[in-house]
Scaffold this motif. Structure first.
Motif, PDB file in Angstrom:
ATOM      1  N   LYS A 158      -3.741  -9.572  22.060  1.00 52.64           N
ATOM      2  CA  LYS A 158      -4.150  -8.163  21.913  1.00 52.64           C
ATOM      3  C   LYS A 158      -3.804  -7.630  20.528  1.00 52.64           C
ATOM      4  O   LYS A 158      -4.603  -6.955  19.882  1.00 52.64           O
ATOM      5  CB  LYS A 158      -3.394  -7.304  22.932  1.00 52.64           C
ATOM      6  CG  LYS A 158      -4.051  -7.166  24.260  1.00 52.64           C
ATOM      7  CD  LYS A 158      -3.214  -6.180  25.059  1.00 52.64           C
ATOM      8  CE  LYS A 158      -4.092  -5.426  26.037  1.00 52.64           C
ATOM      9  NZ  LYS A 158      -3.409  -4.298  26.624  1.00 52.64           N
ATOM     10  N   VAL A 159      -2.562  -7.943  20.092  1.00 54.52           N
ATOM     11  CA  VAL A 159      -2.117  -7.471  18.776  1.00 54.52           C
ATOM     12  C   VAL A 159      -3.005  -8.069  17.686  1.00 54.52           C
ATOM     13  O   VAL A 159      -3.457  -7.364  16.777  1.00 54.52           O
ATOM     14  CB  VAL A 159      -0.630  -7.830  18.534  1.00 54.52           C
ATOM     15  CG1 VAL A 159      -0.241  -7.608  17.089  1.00 54.52           C
ATOM     16  CG2 VAL A 159       0.257  -6.999  19.447  1.00 54.52           C
ATOM     17  N   GLU A 214      -6.315  -6.389  17.459  1.00 57.78           N
ATOM     18  CA  GLU A 214      -6.230  -5.076  16.806  1.00 57.78           C
ATOM     19  C   GLU A 214      -6.107  -5.204  15.295  1.00 57.78           C
ATOM     20  O   GLU A 214      -6.511  -4.313  14.552  1.00 57.78           O
ATOM     21  CB  GLU A 214      -5.043  -4.275  17.362  1.00 57.78           C
ATOM     22  CG  GLU A 214      -5.314  -3.764  18.749  1.00 57.78           C
ATOM     23  CD  GLU A 214      -4.621  -2.448  19.049  1.00 57.78           C
ATOM     24  OE1 GLU A 214      -4.043  -1.858  18.111  1.00 57.78           O
ATOM     25  OE2 GLU A 214      -4.665  -2.015  20.200  1.00 57.78           O
ATOM     26  N   LEU A 215      -5.523  -6.306  14.862  1.00 59.29           N
ATOM     27  CA  LEU A 215      -5.387  -6.520  13.415  1.00 59.29           C
ATOM     28  C   LEU A 215      -6.663  -7.084  12.814  1.00 59.29           C
ATOM     29  O   LEU A 215      -6.781  -7.226  11.601  1.00 59.29           O
ATOM     30  CB  LEU A 215      -4.224  -7.478  13.122  1.00 59.29           C
ATOM     31  CG  LEU A 215      -2.821  -6.945  13.407  1.00 59.29           C
ATOM     32  CD1 LEU A 215      -1.790  -8.048  13.248  1.00 59.29           C
ATOM     33  CD2 LEU A 215      -2.490  -5.798  12.468  1.00 59.29           C
ATOM     34  N   GLY A 216      -7.624  -7.448  13.660  1.00 56.18           N
ATOM     35  CA  GLY A 216      -8.891  -7.972  13.152  1.00 56.18           C
ATOM     36  C   GLY A 216      -8.954  -9.492  13.119  1.00 56.18           C
ATOM     37  O   GLY A 216      -9.845 -10.070  12.514  1.00 56.18           O
ATOM     38  N   ILE A 217      -7.984 -10.158  13.755  1.00 59.32           N
ATOM     39  CA  ILE A 217      -7.988 -11.625  13.847  1.00 59.32           C
ATOM     40  C   ILE A 217      -8.536 -11.979  15.231  1.00 59.32           C
ATOM     41  O   ILE A 217      -8.055 -11.459  16.232  1.00 59.32           O
ATOM     42  CB  ILE A 217      -6.555 -12.189  13.717  1.00 59.32           C
ATOM     43  CG1 ILE A 217      -5.848 -11.633  12.494  1.00 59.32           C
ATOM     44  CG2 ILE A 217      -6.546 -13.711  13.783  1.00 59.32           C
ATOM     45  CD1 ILE A 217      -5.975 -12.402  11.254  1.00 59.32           C
TER      46      ILE A 217
END
Lengths: 139, 318
Positions: A90-91, A94-97
């Motif tokens: 999820k993280v 959100e960072l675009g990875i």
């Protein structure tokens, strides 16, 4: 330019996934040689920071191999890792990875063929995603 | 001889400048031992006054705020040249702080004005004055100049400010010093740990916490386990989870990933096993805005490298 070959870091648990990878090797099963395997005692020992460190250091994808549910040598390490990977993905998203760059698979010591299949699938998926790092895997 | 002191703000809310008042009567002792040579919030001195000072003539400079504009970067470079010791004061200068969460997006102006945004064409005649250009990203102080020490916090708590002045004014300032504990906040938190398993993840407004029990045990996302002590756990004592303003302990590393790991291992939906996976996921989904919650102050320092990687790929594709 040669085809993009993804770099994979594979954290494999000692009791199941790593033994499965060994079996794939001793059975002479062909699979893409893109992974740098790192044996850990338990998939539950794999910290999210290691996964991110691998991605930052040049990996295009990270595979975590653990025992099937119910089979963990330390009873519940694989369950902890499953929850961690769920949040970590999820993280990353959100960072675009792309979250598909981090993959958790259950591979038992008898599943050499499954290890080979997982590797083939993962490498194919990473080729579709393209390189995480700007240099495009140029060697 | 009085120590020459400078305090400067960059992208700051002003809270750090006010925080010195927390010293109470102790502030009078401090003021009797320093000579303020530059402090825009307190005394009238302009950039030209600073430029006229000889190099390394300021004994101690404290910079608060994130670096957001070209002017911020120029000013801290100037202060660095004029100072013997230069420190990051507060979470923004230390780690990027809340304003550095703007680095999540692809440029602050696009985020505010929408995808069609273009800067206006320049005036035909040079205007008398223009605002400084924005830096491409909001940066912590040590990305632009070498930083000698850190007084962390949002804003720094009174006890740590006092500890800093004690060291600084007795000539005991050590390079690399961080004026907070190396041990985690939990060590000084009076709340009691019991459960060590949580069946829900809640935001502060969703629960009136038990006054005695550990907030993490009650399902609140408390960054205490990965955050430096030094504030006497003032937020947890007041029923609010720690948001990590003093920065991660040296052992924690990336505070967001470290807490994520701890949180995930505590979550339980009954007996662990395959049958519990969907319910466990539902509980973990209670962590809304993981970036804003876990990287509240430290995004510029720890989350940004991966964000940068993703952004470069987006640019290559476009």
């Amino acid at each position: 330019m040669s085809e993009f070959e993804p770099k994979v870091v594979a954290f494999l648990c000692r009791w199941c996934a790593s033994a499965g990878a060994d079996l794939a090797g001793t059975s002479r099963l062909p699979y893409p040689p893109n992974a740098i395997p790192i044996r850990v005692n338990c998939s539950g020992r794999v910290e999210p920071q290691w996964v991110v460190e691998a991605l930052k250091a040049g990996a295009d994808g990270v595979l975590i191999g653990g025992c099937h549910p119910g089979d963990c040598h330390y009873v519940a390490g694989n369950y902890k890792t499953r929850r961690r990977v769920y949040l970590l993905r999820k993280v990353l998203a959100e960072l675009g990875i792309e979250s598909e760059r981090v993959r958790l698979e259950w591979i038992s010591a008898t599943e050499g063929a499954r290890f080979a299949q997982v590797m083939a699938e993962f490498v194919a998926a990473l080729k579709r995603l393209g390189p995480l790092h700007g240099n495009g895997g140029a060697r | 001889m009085r120590a020459k002191l400078a305090v400067y703000w960059t992208g700051s809310c002003g809270g750090c400048d006010v925080s010195f008042l927390e010293l109470g009567p102790g502030l009078l002792d401090v003021l009797s031992q320093v000579e303020i040579v530059f402090w825009p919030a307190l005394v009238d001195a302009k950039r030209q006054d600073l430029e006229r000072l000889p190099p390394r003539s300021i004994d101690i400079t404290l910079v608060n705020g994130v670096l957001r504009t070209e002017e911020n970067a120029e000013m801290v470079a100037l202060l660095r040249e004029k100072s013997r010791f230069l420190g990051a004061y507060g979470a923004c200068a230390h780690l990027g702080g809340v304003p550095a969460l703007a680095n999540q997006g692809n440029g602050i102006l696009e985020a505010v004005f929408g995808p069609g945004f273009r800067p206006a064409p320049p005036f035909p005649e040079a205007p008398e004055d223009t605002p400084p250009d924005l830096l491409p990203e909001a940066l912590p102080l040590d990305e632009v100049v070498p930083v000698d020490f850190v007084v962390p916090g949002c804003p720094p708590p009174a006890g740590l400010i006092a500890r800093f002045f004690e060291a600084a004014l007795s000539g005991g300032l050590q390079p690399g010093q961080v004026f907070a504990e190396e041990k985690a906040l939990c060590e000084e938190c009076p709340r009691v740990r019991e459960e060590r398993r949580i069946s829900r993840v809640l935001r502060p407004h969703e629960v009136l916490p038990d006054p005695e029990k550990c907030l993490l045990d009650q399902g609140m996302v408390c960054l205490g386990p990965v955050t430096r002590g030094g504030c006497e756990a003032s937020c947890p004592k007041a029923g609010m989870p720690c948001t990590g303003c003093l920065g991660p302990t040296p052992k924690a590393g990336d505070p967001a990933l470290a807490l994520l790991s701890a949180l995930a291992s505590l979550v339980r939906a009954g007996e662990e096993g395959e049958a519990a996976f969907p319910e466990e996921n539902r509980i973990l989904d209670g962590l809304v805005d993981p970036i804003g919650t876990l990287y509240k102050y430290a995004f510029a320092k720890y989350g940004r490298p991966l964000r940068r990687l993703a952004r470069r790929r987006e640019e290559v594709r476009a």
